[in-house]
Design a protein around this motif. Structure first.
Motif, mmCIF file in Angstrom:
data_model
loop_
_atom_site.group_PDB
_atom_site.id
_atom_site.type_symbol
_atom_site.label_atom_id
_atom_site.label_comp_id
_atom_site.label_asym_id
_atom_site.label_seq_id
_atom_site.Cartn_x
_atom_site.Cartn_y
_atom_site.Cartn_z
ATOM 1 N N ILE A 163 37.994 47.838 -1.001
ATOM 2 C CA ILE A 163 36.931 47.750 -1.863
ATOM 3 C C ILE A 163 36.630 49.211 -2.645
ATOM 4 C CG2 ILE A 163 34.458 47.575 -1.873
ATOM 5 C CD1 ILE A 163 34.563 46.118 0.876
ATOM 6 N N ALA A 164 36.731 49.257 -3.799
ATOM 7 C CA ALA A 164 36.472 50.425 -4.593
ATOM 8 C C ALA A 164 35.170 50.173 -5.757
ATOM 9 C CB ALA A 164 37.790 50.741 -5.208
ATOM 10 N N GLU A 165 34.579 51.475 -5.786
ATOM 11 C CA GLU A 165 33.502 51.241 -6.944
ATOM 12 C C GLU A 165 34.221 51.460 -8.244
ATOM 13 O OE1 GLU A 165 29.424 53.258 -7.982
ATOM 14 O OE2 GLU A 165 29.905 53.082 -5.880
ATOM 15 N N TYR A 166 33.965 50.775 -9.345
ATOM 16 C CA TYR A 166 34.764 51.126 -10.517
ATOM 17 C C TYR A 166 33.731 51.651 -11.811
ATOM 18 C CZ TYR A 166 32.679 46.359 -12.150
ATOM 19 O OH TYR A 166 31.887 45.341 -12.282
ATOM 20 N N ARG A 167 32.794 51.887 -11.551
ATOM 21 C CA ARG A 167 31.753 52.304 -12.493
ATOM 22 C C ARG A 167 32.120 53.572 -13.313
ATOM 23 N NH1 ARG A 167 26.894 53.555 -9.389
ATOM 24 N NH2 ARG A 167 26.502 51.524 -9.460
ATOM 25 N N GLY A 168 32.268 53.118 -14.545
ATOM 26 C CA GLY A 168 32.754 54.200 -15.729
ATOM 27 C C GLY A 168 34.110 54.174 -16.129
ATOM 28 N N ILE A 169 34.795 53.371 -15.477
ATOM 29 C CA ILE A 169 36.197 53.040 -15.905
ATOM 30 C C ILE A 169 36.239 52.335 -17.180
ATOM 31 C CG2 ILE A 169 38.548 51.767 -15.121
ATOM 32 C CD1 ILE A 169 37.948 52.501 -12.286
ATOM 33 N N THR A 170 37.155 52.657 -18.006
ATOM 34 C CA THR A 170 37.454 52.038 -19.377
ATOM 35 C C THR A 170 38.123 50.633 -19.083
ATOM 36 O OG1 THR A 170 39.494 53.126 -19.761
ATOM 37 C CG2 THR A 170 37.554 54.268 -20.657
ATOM 38 N N ALA A 196 43.541 55.759 -7.841
ATOM 39 C CA ALA A 196 42.186 56.743 -7.759
ATOM 40 C C ALA A 196 42.561 58.288 -7.946
ATOM 41 C CB ALA A 196 41.531 56.743 -6.339
ATOM 42 N N LYS A 197 44.145 58.580 -7.450
ATOM 43 C CA LYS A 197 44.520 59.902 -7.762
ATOM 44 C C LYS A 197 44.641 60.284 -9.240
ATOM 45 C CE LYS A 197 47.545 59.683 -3.973
ATOM 46 N NZ LYS A 197 49.086 59.589 -3.313
ATOM 47 N N THR A 198 44.600 59.356 -10.185
ATOM 48 C CA THR A 198 44.876 59.698 -11.589
ATOM 49 C C THR A 198 43.394 59.445 -12.461
ATOM 50 O OG1 THR A 198 45.852 57.489 -11.890
ATOM 51 C CG2 THR A 198 47.377 59.405 -11.446
ATOM 52 N N ASN A 199 42.632 58.775 -11.638
ATOM 53 C CA ASN A 199 41.464 58.242 -12.337
ATOM 54 C C ASN A 199 40.333 58.780 -11.538
ATOM 55 O OD1 ASN A 199 39.090 57.088 -13.625
ATOM 56 N ND2 ASN A 199 40.750 55.776 -14.598
ATOM 57 N N ASP A 200 39.565 59.552 -11.423
ATOM 58 C CA ASP A 200 38.329 60.047 -10.860
ATOM 59 C C ASP A 200 37.163 59.175 -10.739
ATOM 60 O OD1 ASP A 200 37.576 60.795 -13.042
ATOM 61 O OD2 ASP A 200 36.983 62.783 -12.821
ATOM 62 N N LYS A 201 37.266 58.097 -11.695
ATOM 63 C CA LYS A 201 36.035 57.326 -11.944
ATOM 64 C C LYS A 201 36.158 56.234 -10.721
ATOM 65 C CE LYS A 201 34.322 58.548 -16.057
ATOM 66 N NZ LYS A 201 33.263 59.293 -16.181
ATOM 67 N N LEU A 202 37.355 55.781 -10.270
ATOM 68 C CA LEU A 202 37.468 54.658 -9.329
ATOM 69 C C LEU A 202 37.036 55.356 -7.921
ATOM 70 C CD1 LEU A 202 38.539 51.731 -9.093
ATOM 71 C CD2 LEU A 202 40.623 52.663 -8.251
ATOM 72 N N VAL A 203 36.308 54.878 -7.213
ATOM 73 C CA VAL A 203 36.025 55.645 -5.884
ATOM 74 C C VAL A 203 36.216 54.728 -4.926
ATOM 75 C CG1 VAL A 203 34.090 56.658 -4.674
ATOM 76 C CG2 VAL A 203 34.113 57.007 -7.158
ATOM 77 N N ILE A 204 36.975 55.036 -4.099
ATOM 78 C CA ILE A 204 37.178 54.103 -2.769
ATOM 79 C C ILE A 204 36.113 54.146 -1.819
ATOM 80 C CG2 ILE A 204 39.028 53.439 -0.868
ATOM 81 C CD1 ILE A 204 41.061 54.955 -2.518
ATOM 82 N N ARG A 205 35.634 52.941 -1.619
ATOM 83 C CA ARG A 205 34.591 52.855 -0.900
ATOM 84 C C ARG A 205 34.832 52.676 0.715
ATOM 85 N NH1 ARG A 205 29.643 50.171 -2.011
ATOM 86 N NH2 ARG A 205 28.826 51.299 -3.644
ATOM 87 N N GLY A 206 36.133 51.784 0.980
ATOM 88 C CA GLY A 206 36.367 51.498 2.254
ATOM 89 C C GLY A 206 37.279 50.141 2.111
ATOM 90 N N GLY A 207 37.505 49.540 3.329
ATOM 91 C CA GLY A 207 38.344 48.385 3.476
ATOM 92 C C GLY A 207 38.572 47.821 4.763
ATOM 93 N N ASP A 253 28.729 44.811 5.035
ATOM 94 C CA ASP A 253 27.392 45.495 4.499
ATOM 95 C C ASP A 253 27.913 46.647 3.539
ATOM 96 O OD1 ASP A 253 29.459 46.827 6.496
ATOM 97 O OD2 ASP A 253 27.876 48.100 7.426
ATOM 98 N N GLN A 254 29.335 46.988 3.319
ATOM 99 C CA GLN A 254 29.567 47.885 2.334
ATOM 100 C C GLN A 254 29.683 47.192 0.946
ATOM 101 O OE1 GLN A 254 33.213 49.904 3.154
ATOM 102 N NE2 GLN A 254 32.849 50.203 5.356
ATOM 103 N N MET A 255 29.369 45.845 0.730
ATOM 104 C CA MET A 255 29.476 45.291 -0.534
ATOM 105 C C MET A 255 28.313 45.137 -1.330
ATOM 106 S SD MET A 255 31.543 42.034 0.795
ATOM 107 C CE MET A 255 33.179 42.002 1.553
ATOM 108 N N THR A 256 28.267 46.469 -1.898
ATOM 109 C CA THR A 256 26.716 46.818 -2.859
ATOM 110 C C THR A 256 27.396 47.451 -3.894
ATOM 111 O OG1 THR A 256 26.351 48.969 -1.634
ATOM 112 C CG2 THR A 256 25.225 46.618 -1.019
ATOM 113 N N GLY A 257 26.963 47.413 -5.191
ATOM 114 C CA GLY A 257 27.254 47.995 -6.094
ATOM 115 C C GLY A 257 28.241 47.268 -7.084
ATOM 116 N N PRO A 258 28.724 48.077 -8.326
ATOM 117 C CA PRO A 258 29.781 47.202 -9.178
ATOM 118 C C PRO A 258 31.226 47.638 -8.191
ATOM 119 C CG PRO A 258 29.259 49.464 -9.936
ATOM 120 C CD PRO A 258 28.275 48.984 -9.027
ATOM 121 N N LEU A 259 31.724 46.519 -7.442
ATOM 122 C CA LEU A 259 33.167 46.914 -6.694
ATOM 123 C C LEU A 259 34.063 45.966 -7.158
ATOM 124 C CD1 LEU A 259 31.356 46.661 -3.136
ATOM 125 C CD2 LEU A 259 31.985 48.562 -4.530
ATOM 126 N N VAL A 260 35.240 46.439 -7.008
ATOM 127 C CA VAL A 260 36.412 45.666 -7.400
ATOM 128 C C VAL A 260 37.207 45.469 -5.832
ATOM 129 C CG1 VAL A 260 37.979 47.986 -7.608
ATOM 130 C CG2 VAL A 260 38.715 45.597 -8.556
#
Length: 168
Positions: free
Chosen positions: A27-34, A99-110, A74-81
């Motif tokens: 699960i990763a948050e993708y807020r702000g990714i083009t 995520a290494k090349t794009n700091d907008k993608l934030v890993i939440r967990g899995g 319980d981690q499934m909140t917000g804009p997630l991929v």
């Protein structure tokens, strides 16, 4: 755009079938990714056999209920991929590499094998070599003693051949 009941049921059924076949969920948050960057991520995921989806969290929670991935509901909140993969490390590897090349993608967990993973757990899973690499390493280890023996026997045969030539 809101979905009607039958469309929601279709999404839940599709995600449930993905979860049933998958070994890993990331699960990763993708807020702000083009859109262009998200397309690159989807292409990379598809090439590795990872199913990458942007889902409504309530539908995702219903779809994973009762599965091995229920531990991260319980981690499934917000804009997630959501990245599902049948290969144990593919989803983690694709998301962590992006995520290494794009700091907008934030890993939440899995989740893997019924256990919840935090961000570090997902990164550790991503660092494990793929199945093909591990099999190649195993074959190399098995072949090593045989090839060493062949080299030693070849050297002995060469030495014996030289000593016979000197004696003659």
């Amino acid at each position: 755009m809101s979905l009607n009941r039958s469309e929601k049921e279709a999404v839940i059924n599709e995600v449930t079938s993905l979860a049933a076949k998958a070994q890993t969920l990331v699960i990763a948050e993708y807020r702000g990714i083009t859109v262009a960057d998200m397309t690159k991520l989807r292409v990379a995921a598809r090439s590795q056999g990872v199913s990458l989806s942007v889902l409504k969290n309530t539908l995702a929670r219903r779809a994973v209920a009762g599965s091995a991935f229920d531990v991260v509901a319980d981690q499934m909140t917000g804009p997630l991929v959501y990245g599902f993969s049948e290969d144990a490390v593919a989803a983690a590897k694709v998301v962590a590499d992006f995520a290494k090349t794009n700091d907008k993608l934030v890993i939440r967990g899995g989740a893997f094998a019924g256990k919840a993973l935090d961000v570090n757990g997902v990164k550790q899973l991503a660092n494990i070599p793929s199945k093909e690499v591990l099999l190649a390493q195993l074959c190399g280890l098995l072949k090593s003693p045989i090839s060493r023996t062949a080299v030693v026997l070849g050297a002995l045969a060469t030495k014996k051949g030289e000593s016979e030539a000197v004696a003659a």
